[in-house]
Design a protein around this motif. Structure first.
Motif, PDB file in Angstrom:
ATOM      1  N   LEU A 409       0.821  -1.221   0.000  1.00  0.00           N
ATOM      2  CA  LEU A 409       0.000   0.000   0.000  1.00  0.00           C
ATOM      3  C   LEU A 409       0.851   1.267   0.000  1.00  0.00           C
ATOM      4  O   LEU A 409       0.406   2.329  -0.469  1.00  0.00           O
ATOM      5  CB  LEU A 409      -0.919   0.015   1.231  1.00  0.00           C
ATOM      6  N   LYS A 410       2.071   1.190   0.531  1.00  0.00           N
ATOM      7  CA  LYS A 410       2.908   2.398   0.647  1.00  0.00           C
ATOM      8  C   LYS A 410       3.209   3.034  -0.699  1.00  0.00           C
ATOM      9  O   LYS A 410       3.540   4.220  -0.777  1.00  0.00           O
ATOM     10  CB  LYS A 410       4.215   2.067   1.371  1.00  0.00           C
ATOM     11  N   ASP A 411       3.081   2.252  -1.784  1.00  0.00           N
ATOM     12  CA  ASP A 411       3.347   2.795  -3.127  1.00  0.00           C
ATOM     13  C   ASP A 411       2.132   3.487  -3.733  1.00  0.00           C
ATOM     14  O   ASP A 411       2.258   4.147  -4.767  1.00  0.00           O
ATOM     15  CB  ASP A 411       3.806   1.663  -4.057  1.00  0.00           C
ATOM     16  N   PHE A 412       0.962   3.340  -3.100  1.00  0.00           N
ATOM     17  CA  PHE A 412      -0.264   3.865  -3.708  1.00  0.00           C
ATOM     18  C   PHE A 412      -1.134   4.675  -2.748  1.00  0.00           C
ATOM     19  O   PHE A 412      -2.153   5.212  -3.158  1.00  0.00           O
ATOM     20  CB  PHE A 412      -1.104   2.698  -4.252  1.00  0.00           C
ATOM     21  N   LEU A 413      -0.736   4.763  -1.488  1.00  0.00           N
ATOM     22  CA  LEU A 413      -1.570   5.432  -0.499  1.00  0.00           C
ATOM     23  C   LEU A 413      -0.778   6.535   0.200  1.00  0.00           C
ATOM     24  O   LEU A 413       0.343   6.319   0.662  1.00  0.00           O
ATOM     25  CB  LEU A 413      -2.064   4.413   0.536  1.00  0.00           C
ATOM     26  N   LEU A 414      -1.377   7.736   0.255  1.00  0.00           N
ATOM     27  CA  LEU A 414      -0.806   8.875   0.966  1.00  0.00           C
ATOM     28  C   LEU A 414      -1.788   9.294   2.051  1.00  0.00           C
ATOM     29  O   LEU A 414      -2.968   8.909   2.022  1.00  0.00           O
ATOM     30  CB  LEU A 414      -0.562  10.060   0.037  1.00  0.00           C
ATOM     31  N   PHE A 415      -1.327  10.111   2.957  1.00  0.00           N
ATOM     32  CA  PHE A 415      -2.206  10.612   4.015  1.00  0.00           C
ATOM     33  C   PHE A 415      -2.113  12.127   4.091  1.00  0.00           C
ATOM     34  O   PHE A 415      -1.033  12.707   3.963  1.00  0.00           O
ATOM     35  CB  PHE A 415      -1.840   9.988   5.363  1.00  0.00           C
ATOM     36  N   GLU A 416      -3.260  12.747   4.299  1.00  0.00           N
ATOM     37  CA  GLU A 416      -3.330  14.210   4.351  1.00  0.00           C
ATOM     38  C   GLU A 416      -3.948  14.632   5.679  1.00  0.00           C
ATOM     39  O   GLU A 416      -5.090  14.277   5.974  1.00  0.00           O
ATOM     40  CB  GLU A 416      -4.166  14.724   3.179  1.00  0.00           C
ATOM     41  N   HIS A 442       3.838   8.579   2.418  1.00  0.00           N
ATOM     42  CA  HIS A 442       4.045  10.021   2.398  1.00  0.00           C
ATOM     43  C   HIS A 442       2.889  10.706   3.121  1.00  0.00           C
ATOM     44  O   HIS A 442       1.747  10.257   3.059  1.00  0.00           O
ATOM     45  CB  HIS A 442       4.143  10.523   0.958  1.00  0.00           C
ATOM     46  N   VAL A 443       3.213  11.829   3.780  1.00  0.00           N
ATOM     47  CA  VAL A 443       2.216  12.555   4.553  1.00  0.00           C
ATOM     48  C   VAL A 443       2.197  14.009   4.102  1.00  0.00           C
ATOM     49  O   VAL A 443       3.250  14.637   3.925  1.00  0.00           O
ATOM     50  CB  VAL A 443       2.512  12.484   6.068  1.00  0.00           C
ATOM     51  N   CYS A 444       0.988  14.526   3.926  1.00  0.00           N
ATOM     52  CA  CYS A 444       0.784  15.911   3.478  1.00  0.00           C
ATOM     53  C   CYS A 444       0.121  16.706   4.593  1.00  0.00           C
ATOM     54  O   CYS A 444      -0.784  16.207   5.277  1.00  0.00           O
ATOM     55  CB  CYS A 444      -0.092  15.912   2.220  1.00  0.00           C
ATOM     56  N   LEU A 445       0.539  17.942   4.781  1.00  0.00           N
ATOM     57  CA  LEU A 445      -0.076  18.848   5.745  1.00  0.00           C
ATOM     58  C   LEU A 445      -0.978  19.822   5.001  1.00  0.00           C
ATOM     59  O   LEU A 445      -0.519  20.595   4.156  1.00  0.00           O
ATOM     60  CB  LEU A 445       0.999  19.612   6.520  1.00  0.00           C
ATOM     61  N   ASP A 446      -2.274  19.770   5.301  1.00  0.00           N
ATOM     62  CA  ASP A 446      -3.265  20.594   4.614  1.00  0.00           C
ATOM     63  C   ASP A 446      -3.342  21.982   5.252  1.00  0.00           C
ATOM     64  O   ASP A 446      -2.839  22.214   6.359  1.00  0.00           O
ATOM     65  CB  ASP A 446      -4.630  19.900   4.694  1.00  0.00           C
ATOM     66  N   ASP A 447      -3.973  22.913   4.538  1.00  0.00           N
ATOM     67  CA  ASP A 447      -4.284  24.257   5.054  1.00  0.00           C
ATOM     68  C   ASP A 447      -3.055  25.091   5.380  1.00  0.00           C
ATOM     69  O   ASP A 447      -3.110  26.000   6.209  1.00  0.00           O
ATOM     70  CB  ASP A 447      -5.168  24.179   6.317  1.00  0.00           C
ATOM     71  N   PHE A 448      -1.924  24.797   4.756  1.00  0.00           N
ATOM     72  CA  PHE A 448      -0.717  25.555   5.078  1.00  0.00           C
ATOM     73  C   PHE A 448      -0.846  26.997   4.584  1.00  0.00           C
ATOM     74  O   PHE A 448      -1.283  27.260   3.469  1.00  0.00           O
ATOM     75  CB  PHE A 448       0.516  24.908   4.442  1.00  0.00           C
ATOM     76  N   SER A 459       7.547  23.416  11.225  1.00  0.00           N
ATOM     77  CA  SER A 459       8.815  23.190  11.918  1.00  0.00           C
ATOM     78  C   SER A 459       8.746  21.972  12.838  1.00  0.00           C
ATOM     79  O   SER A 459       9.762  21.336  13.120  1.00  0.00           O
ATOM     80  CB  SER A 459       9.214  24.424  12.730  1.00  0.00           C
ATOM     81  N   THR A 460       7.546  21.639  13.311  1.00  0.00           N
ATOM     82  CA  THR A 460       7.392  20.519  14.245  1.00  0.00           C
ATOM     83  C   THR A 460       6.982  19.228  13.545  1.00  0.00           C
ATOM     84  O   THR A 460       7.484  18.149  13.873  1.00  0.00           O
ATOM     85  CB  THR A 460       6.350  20.859  15.331  1.00  0.00           C
ATOM     86  N   LEU A 461       6.084  19.343  12.567  1.00  0.00           N
ATOM     87  CA  LEU A 461       5.597  18.165  11.854  1.00  0.00           C
ATOM     88  C   LEU A 461       6.470  17.909  10.629  1.00  0.00           C
ATOM     89  O   LEU A 461       6.457  18.700   9.682  1.00  0.00           O
ATOM     90  CB  LEU A 461       4.134  18.355  11.427  1.00  0.00           C
ATOM     91  N   GLU A 462       7.220  16.848  10.655  1.00  0.00           N
ATOM     92  CA  GLU A 462       8.095  16.510   9.532  1.00  0.00           C
ATOM     93  C   GLU A 462       7.270  15.771   8.480  1.00  0.00           C
ATOM     94  O   GLU A 462       6.991  14.586   8.616  1.00  0.00           O
ATOM     95  CB  GLU A 462       9.253  15.648  10.021  1.00  0.00           C
ATOM     96  N   VAL A 463       6.865  16.500   7.436  1.00  0.00           N
ATOM     97  CA  VAL A 463       5.999  15.937   6.403  1.00  0.00           C
ATOM     98  C   VAL A 463       6.710  15.961   5.053  1.00  0.00           C
ATOM     99  O   VAL A 463       7.786  16.539   4.897  1.00  0.00           O
ATOM    100  CB  VAL A 463       4.669  16.719   6.323  1.00  0.00           C
ATOM    101  N   ASP A 464       6.078  15.326   4.075  1.00  0.00           N
ATOM    102  CA  ASP A 464       6.650  15.251   2.728  1.00  0.00           C
ATOM    103  C   ASP A 464       6.077  16.314   1.797  1.00  0.00           C
ATOM    104  O   ASP A 464       6.738  16.732   0.834  1.00  0.00           O
ATOM    105  CB  ASP A 464       6.371  13.863   2.130  1.00  0.00           C
ATOM    106  N   VAL A 465       4.839  16.724   2.078  1.00  0.00           N
ATOM    107  CA  VAL A 465       4.130  17.644   1.192  1.00  0.00           C
ATOM    108  C   VAL A 465       3.343  18.629   2.033  1.00  0.00           C
ATOM    109  O   VAL A 465       2.853  18.282   3.115  1.00  0.00           O
ATOM    110  CB  VAL A 465       3.146  16.876   0.260  1.00  0.00           C
ATOM    111  N   VAL A 466       3.207  19.863   1.567  1.00  0.00           N
ATOM    112  CA  VAL A 466       2.249  20.799   2.166  1.00  0.00           C
ATOM    113  C   VAL A 466       1.280  21.251   1.087  1.00  0.00           C
ATOM    114  O   VAL A 466       1.663  21.454  -0.064  1.00  0.00           O
ATOM    115  CB  VAL A 466       2.916  22.031   2.816  1.00  0.00           C
ATOM    116  N   LYS A 497      12.984  20.364   1.528  1.00  0.00           N
ATOM    117  CA  LYS A 497      12.682  19.178   0.725  1.00  0.00           C
ATOM    118  C   LYS A 497      11.231  18.712   0.928  1.00  0.00           C
ATOM    119  O   LYS A 497      10.940  17.525   1.054  1.00  0.00           O
ATOM    120  CB  LYS A 497      13.660  18.043   1.058  1.00  0.00           C
ATOM    121  N   VAL A 498      10.342  19.704   0.954  1.00  0.00           N
ATOM    122  CA  VAL A 498       8.912  19.455   1.087  1.00  0.00           C
ATOM    123  C   VAL A 498       8.231  19.935  -0.187  1.00  0.00           C
ATOM    124  O   VAL A 498       8.427  21.073  -0.616  1.00  0.00           O
ATOM    125  CB  VAL A 498       8.336  20.219   2.309  1.00  0.00           C
TER     126      VAL A 498
END
Length: 547
Positions: A409-416, A442-448, A459-466, A497-498
């Motif tokens: 699943l790690k190749d097809f599922l992300l979390f936001e 991979h994890v995305c932070l919404d509403d940035f 700065s606190t949440l180490e994510v892959d995408v915003v 690298k986000v």
């Protein structure tokens, strides 16, 4: 002597939660009060023990020096130290003491807990209060109100809940000096707590909005008058501000405490959201029983929808800003097959009533099921996780179990992570985020960019995408310095690298703007609306947008 000592002990408890007498070698000779909450032991079991054993290692030198001071007739006054219980928990307390030469130079110590204690001297686990006024926070008050209303009804001494509104509170409060603000808050808090059923069942619901649970038949008019007189005392003109109070009648029959709590959370939030001076708290109070029942009916309906998997997925693409290639699809929930209708109302209800974690895991399971059926098509989708769920242990455990069952699943599922403003503990949230990333997701932070706290989150949440908040993007497009601001954001993210996604890209002009600002991916109605068929977008996509 015994009678006199009892009186002095009673006086001491006006300030302290526990009292301890030590001899000159620090051995405990006498103890009484709420020692279980501080050191995990009953008072009688402490006799003969070295006081040092009860103090956190880091504070022992401090305590030694404080005790040494008292031998020179100095007083220990309100010093914070940390006590340790057998389970290793650290309990901050306020510490006061004195040596009485007439009593063999023994140390007489008073300890006061810095966290709220209940009526039997135990820490109120999970209860949040304002440190100055002692009032419960909105959510803690809802839980306390449900508990008290149920227990009082069962005991045959029914209680009632009253809502209090001070129209014009904000303007009145801002005119006060900082010192007067503190005294006024304490006055209101003490007045409400003094009238509550146990002295601890009053809360601040919002600015100028309060609630308390009290004995049935309490004189609410007298409470209004007392609070009104308090506002006049702080007003130079002597006018003060209006005080409105309305008592709520809640039908307690056939209602369990959990559902009652959730129903009260929903209806108290309704009270909290009322603005302006036109609404009348008495009208809300009279209708509140209906609102609670309506909320509980909605609770059962939502539970049935989630439990029966009776909802649908709509897909919305995230595209590369220059090539138009689909990176992944955001999986959005839809109810009753209405794919054009936003689920905002239902999701907000679930968040306010504590059902969102149940829904989040149900949505994750549905998305995993979809991926299993369509694995050959190699479509990637992102599942939303509410900020309320990131510290919900049952949710986390069930999600980990779900993901560990299919490592592909790690190749097809992300979390936001959505509604990030609801995240209570950023460090705990980051632990959860890293548990997903450590599994390869991979994890995305919404509403940035939507609020001042965005940079703290990043700065606190180490994510892959915003995902850049849509309103923030539109504001940047309209503001003179907006382009420079958005470019600075994307540059910061690239340095970290986000990756970046701009949402609500609904026009060619918006696409050109975010492309020029260095955003890497886009999402918006310009490329189509959410649809149950993810492949339909590819056929309908206007390729001229990316030529």
């Amino acid at each position: 002597m015994s009678s006199a000592r009892d009186k002095f002990v009673a006086f001491a408890f006006c300030w302290a939660d526990a009292l301890i007498e030590l001899d000159q070698s620090r051995r405990i000779l006498f103890a009484t009060g709420a020692t279980r909450a501080m050191v995990g032991a009953k008072p009688e079991t402490l006799i003969g023990r070295d006081f040092h054993e009860l103090v956190d290692l880091k504070d022992r030198v401090l305590v030694d020096q404080l005790l040494a001071m008292t031998t020179k007739r100095a007083r220990i006054h309100d010093v914070e130290i940390h006590m340790v219980s057998p389970d290793g928990k650290n309990h901050p307390v306020k510490f006061a003491g004195y040596v009485l030469p007439d009593l063999k130079d023994h140390h007489f110590l008073a300890l006061r807990a810095t966290v709220p204690l209940n009526e039997v001297g135990e820490e109120e686990d999970g209860v949040e209060r304002d440190k100055e006024s002692g009032l419960l926070t909105s959510d803690s008050f809802s839980a306390r109100a449900a508990e008290q209303l149920r227990s009082s009804a069962a005991s045959g001494a029914p209680a009632e809940m009253t809502l209090v509104n001070l129209p014009g509170f904000d303007a009145f409060f801002e005119k006060l000096s900082p010192d007067d603000q503190q005294v006024f808050r304490n006055t209101v808090g003490t007045t409400l707590r003094a009238n509550s059923i146990d002295g601890n069942s009053a809360g601040e619901i919002g600015d100028g909005k309060f609630g308390l649970v009290h004995a049935k038949g309490m004189d609410v008019t007298a409470l209004e008058q007392t609070l009104s007189e308090a506002t006049k005392a702080f007003d130079r003109t002597g006018k003060g501000i209006e005080v409105q109070a309305g008592t709520v009648a809640v039908d307690m029959t056939a209602v369990n405490e959990e559902d009652l709590t959730k129903g009260l959370v929903y209806t108290i939030n309704h009270f909290k959201e009322q603005v302006g001076d036109k609404f009348n708290v008495k009208d809300i109070a009279q209708n509140m029983d209906g609102l609670v029942k309506e909320a509980m009916q909605s609770l059962n309906k939502f539970r049935n929808i989630v439990g029966g998997n009776d909802f649908q997925i709509a897909f919305h693409p995230i595209l590369h800003v220059r090539t138009g290639a689909v990176h992944h699809y955001e999986a959005l929930v839809r109810f009753n097959g209405k794919f054009e209708e936003s689920p905002y109302k239902q999701i907000t209800f679930a968040e306010e009533t504590g059902l969102i974690a149940e829904f989040d895991i149900a949505m994750a399971k549905k998305c995993v099921e979809w991926l299993r059926k369509n694995r050959a098509d190699r479509v990637s989708i992102a599942v939303n996780i509410s900020g309320n769920s990131v510290d919900n242990q049952p949710y986390i455990k069930e999600l980990h179990t779900l993901l560990d069952a299919d490592t592909w699943l790690k190749d097809f599922l992300l979390f936001e992570i959505t509604e990030s403003a609801r995240v209570a503990d950023l460090n705990q949230a980051n632990t959860f985020v890293q548990s997903l990333r450590g599994r390869g997701f991979h994890v995305c932070l919404d509403d940035f960019g939507a609020g001042a706290a965005s940079f703290q989150y990043l700065s606190t949440l180490e994510v892959d995408v915003v995902k850049l908040d849509g309103s923030a993007v539109k504001n940047a497009q309209a503001a003179p310095k907006g382009r420079a601001f958005l470019r600075a954001l994307t540059t910061l993210c690239k340095t970290l690298k986000v990756e970046t996604i701009a949402e609500m890209v609904d026009s060619k002009e918006s696409l050109e703007f975010v492309r020029d600002c260095g955003v890497e991916y886009v999402q918006g109605f310009l490329f189509g609306k959410p649809d149950p068929d993810p492949w339909g977008f590819i056929k309908k996509l206007d390729r001229r947008l990316f030529s």
